[in-house]
Design a protein around this motif. Structure first.
Motif, PDB file in Angstrom:
ATOM      1  N   ALA A 207      57.078 -40.333 -97.231  1.00 15.07           N
ATOM      2  CA  ALA A 207      56.737 -41.753 -97.370  1.00 15.07           C
ATOM      3  C   ALA A 207      56.567 -42.146 -98.833  1.00 15.07           C
ATOM      4  O   ALA A 207      57.033 -43.217 -99.255  1.00 15.07           O
ATOM      5  N   GLU A 208      55.920 -41.303 -99.609  1.00 13.52           N
ATOM      6  CA  GLU A 208      55.703 -41.602-101.032  1.00 13.52           C
ATOM      7  C   GLU A 208      57.014 -41.751-101.786  1.00 13.52           C
ATOM      8  O   GLU A 208      57.127 -42.566-102.696  1.00 13.52           O
ATOM      9  N   ARG A 209      58.019 -40.997-101.393  1.00 13.15           N
ATOM     10  CA  ARG A 209      59.322 -41.082-102.066  1.00 13.15           C
ATOM     11  C   ARG A 209      60.032 -42.404-101.810  1.00 13.15           C
ATOM     12  O   ARG A 209      60.880 -42.804-102.599  1.00 13.15           O
ATOM     13  N   TYR A 210      59.730 -43.046-100.701  1.00 14.92           N
ATOM     14  CA  TYR A 210      60.491 -44.242-100.320  1.00 14.92           C
ATOM     15  C   TYR A 210      59.687 -45.537-100.427  1.00 14.92           C
ATOM     16  O   TYR A 210      60.123 -46.568 -99.933  1.00 14.92           O
ATOM     17  N   GLN A 211      58.530 -45.477-101.078  1.00 12.36           N
ATOM     18  CA  GLN A 211      57.788 -46.705-101.350  1.00 12.36           C
ATOM     19  C   GLN A 211      58.195 -47.190-102.723  1.00 12.36           C
ATOM     20  O   GLN A 211      58.423 -46.369-103.606  1.00 12.36           O
ATOM     21  N   PRO A 212      58.387 -48.433-102.993  1.00  8.25           N
ATOM     22  CA  PRO A 212      58.107 -49.594-102.153  1.00  8.25           C
ATOM     23  C   PRO A 212      59.296 -50.065-101.308  1.00  8.25           C
ATOM     24  O   PRO A 212      59.203 -51.080-100.642  1.00  8.25           O
ATOM     25  N   LEU A 213      60.427 -49.340-101.314  1.00  8.94           N
ATOM     26  CA  LEU A 213      61.572 -49.742-100.501  1.00  8.94           C
ATOM     27  C   LEU A 213      61.169 -49.885 -99.037  1.00  8.94           C
ATOM     28  O   LEU A 213      61.572 -50.825 -98.353  1.00  8.94           O
ATOM     29  N   PHE A 214      60.356 -48.947 -98.557  1.00 11.97           N
ATOM     30  CA  PHE A 214      59.827 -48.987 -97.201  1.00 11.97           C
ATOM     31  C   PHE A 214      58.308 -49.065 -97.266  1.00 11.97           C
ATOM     32  O   PHE A 214      57.703 -48.492 -98.158  1.00 11.97           O
ATOM     33  N   LYS A 215      57.736 -49.747 -96.305  1.00 12.53           N
ATOM     34  CA  LYS A 215      56.282 -49.759 -96.167  1.00 12.53           C
ATOM     35  C   LYS A 215      55.914 -48.618 -95.224  1.00 12.53           C
ATOM     36  O   LYS A 215      56.535 -48.443 -94.175  1.00 12.53           O
ATOM     37  N   TYR A 216      54.924 -47.834 -95.605  1.00 12.76           N
ATOM     38  CA  TYR A 216      54.480 -46.728 -94.765  1.00 12.76           C
ATOM     39  C   TYR A 216      53.371 -47.214 -93.852  1.00 12.76           C
ATOM     40  O   TYR A 216      52.322 -47.658 -94.315  1.00 12.76           O
ATOM     41  N   LEU A 217      53.614 -47.149 -92.549  1.00 16.78           N
ATOM     42  CA  LEU A 217      52.616 -47.518 -91.550  1.00 16.78           C
ATOM     43  C   LEU A 217      52.029 -46.217 -91.008  1.00 16.78           C
ATOM     44  O   LEU A 217      52.590 -45.592 -90.114  1.00 16.78           O
ATOM     45  N   LYS A 218      50.916 -45.817 -91.597  1.00 14.36           N
ATOM     46  CA  LYS A 218      50.321 -44.522 -91.282  1.00 14.36           C
ATOM     47  C   LYS A 218      49.943 -44.406 -89.808  1.00 14.36           C
ATOM     48  O   LYS A 218      50.170 -43.375 -89.183  1.00 14.36           O
ATOM     49  N   SER A 219      49.402 -45.462 -89.230  1.00 12.38           N
ATOM     50  CA  SER A 219      48.975 -45.407 -87.831  1.00 12.38           C
ATOM     51  C   SER A 219      50.161 -45.237 -86.880  1.00 12.38           C
ATOM     52  O   SER A 219      50.031 -44.634 -85.820  1.00 12.38           O
ATOM     53  N   LYS A 220      51.323 -45.755 -87.252  1.00 11.58           N
ATOM     54  CA  LYS A 220      52.514 -45.627 -86.405  1.00 11.58           C
ATOM     55  C   LYS A 220      53.397 -44.460 -86.831  1.00 11.58           C
ATOM     56  O   LYS A 220      54.402 -44.185 -86.194  1.00 11.58           O
ATOM     57  N   LYS A 221      53.030 -43.826 -87.946  1.00 14.69           N
ATOM     58  CA  LYS A 221      53.809 -42.724 -88.511  1.00 14.69           C
ATOM     59  C   LYS A 221      55.263 -43.136 -88.688  1.00 14.69           C
ATOM     60  O   LYS A 221      56.186 -42.488 -88.191  1.00 14.69           O
ATOM     61  N   CYS A 222      55.442 -44.242 -89.408  1.00 13.87           N
ATOM     62  CA  CYS A 222      56.813 -44.681 -89.657  1.00 13.87           C
ATOM     63  C   CYS A 222      56.933 -45.384 -91.004  1.00 13.87           C
ATOM     64  O   CYS A 222      55.960 -45.905 -91.543  1.00 13.87           O
ATOM     65  N   LEU A 223      58.155 -45.351 -91.514  1.00 17.06           N
ATOM     66  CA  LEU A 223      58.523 -46.116 -92.692  1.00 17.06           C
ATOM     67  C   LEU A 223      59.248 -47.349 -92.160  1.00 17.06           C
ATOM     68  O   LEU A 223      60.130 -47.221 -91.311  1.00 17.06           O
ATOM     69  N   ARG A 224      58.889 -48.527 -92.650  1.00 13.87           N
ATOM     70  CA  ARG A 224      59.453 -49.764 -92.119  1.00 13.87           C
ATOM     71  C   ARG A 224      59.957 -50.641 -93.247  1.00 13.87           C
ATOM     72  O   ARG A 224      59.324 -50.788 -94.285  1.00 13.87           O
ATOM     73  N   GLN A 225      61.098 -51.242 -92.977  1.00 11.77           N
ATOM     74  CA  GLN A 225      61.693 -52.202 -93.901  1.00 11.77           C
ATOM     75  C   GLN A 225      62.195 -53.374 -93.060  1.00 11.77           C
ATOM     76  O   GLN A 225      62.816 -53.170 -92.015  1.00 11.77           O
ATOM     77  N   LYS A 226      61.923 -54.589 -93.532  1.00 17.00           N
ATOM     78  CA  LYS A 226      62.410 -55.777 -92.845  1.00 17.00           C
ATOM     79  C   LYS A 226      63.414 -56.487 -93.731  1.00 17.00           C
ATOM     80  O   LYS A 226      63.231 -56.584 -94.938  1.00 17.00           O
ATOM     81  N   SER A 227      64.472 -56.978 -93.086  1.00 19.25           N
ATOM     82  CA  SER A 227      65.504 -57.707 -93.799  1.00 19.25           C
ATOM     83  C   SER A 227      66.138 -58.693 -92.827  1.00 19.25           C
ATOM     84  O   SER A 227      66.763 -58.273 -91.842  1.00 19.25           O
ATOM     85  N   GLY A 228      65.942 -59.970 -93.078  1.00 16.85           N
ATOM     86  CA  GLY A 228      66.497 -60.989 -92.188  1.00 16.85           C
ATOM     87  C   GLY A 228      65.974 -60.827 -90.775  1.00 16.85           C
ATOM     88  O   GLY A 228      64.773 -60.730 -90.554  1.00 16.85           O
TER      89      GLY A 228
END
Length: 163
Positions: free
Chosen positions: A18-39
């Motif tokens: 997760a640290e490698r892909y921030q800020p491109l992705f937001k790390y949602l620790k409770s859901k254990k996922c990296l998330r990105q929104k676009s359109g």
């Protein structure tokens, strides 16, 4: 409640990725996922595991133009985006050396396969044409061409009639 050694290893692995892909992705620790929104789209790289320290990684795409209970238009283990045909799609991360190897492999998959896959959604007309002919993953020979999520994608984003 004490966290098992396996869960600690898995959490550490996910955190490092997760640290490698921030800020491109937001790390949602409770859901254990990296998330990105676009359109219209939400792109997730999700992590699950077992009590034995195994880690599984999934890639999914949701769309905001579908009802919340039917908004997933793609989901797959990360390995399916690659050209590797592994039968096992889980990683053992309990030992430090194996964890480091797994982190590098997953990050390589994200860079080489996941990010380009997500980028395909920037041109929805072209993607829709490709998916209608070959599915999302043409290298997997119709693996997802007739899946429910692929059909849902094509209903929401129908391909333009051929000229």
């Amino acid at each position: 409640m004490a966290v098992s050694e396996a869960e600690q290893a898995r959490q550490q692995t996910i955190q490092t990725i997760a640290e490698r892909y921030q800020p491109l992705f937001k790390y949602l620790k409770s859901k254990k996922c990296l998330r990105q929104k676009s359109g219209d789209f939400t792109f997730d790289i999700s992590f699950t595991g077992s009590k034995y320290g195994e880690l599984r990684v999934f890639v999914s795409v949701e769309t905001s133009i579908a009802p919340p209970d039917a908004n997933c238009i793609f989901i797959s283990p990360i390995v399916n985006l690659t050209r590797k045909y592994k039968k096992i799609d889980s990683y053992h991360v309990i030992t430090t050396s194996e964890r480091e190897r797994v982190i590098e492999e997953i990050c390589r998959y994200i860079d080489e396969f996941v990010l380009p896959f997500f980028a395909r959604f920037e041109n929805i007309e072209v993607l829709s044409q490709e998916v209608s002919k070959q599915g999302f993953l043409p290298h997997r020979k119709n693996w997802d061409r007739f899946s429910l999520t692929t059909k849902r994608f094509l209903e929401l984003y129908p391909p333009s009639p051929s000229s």
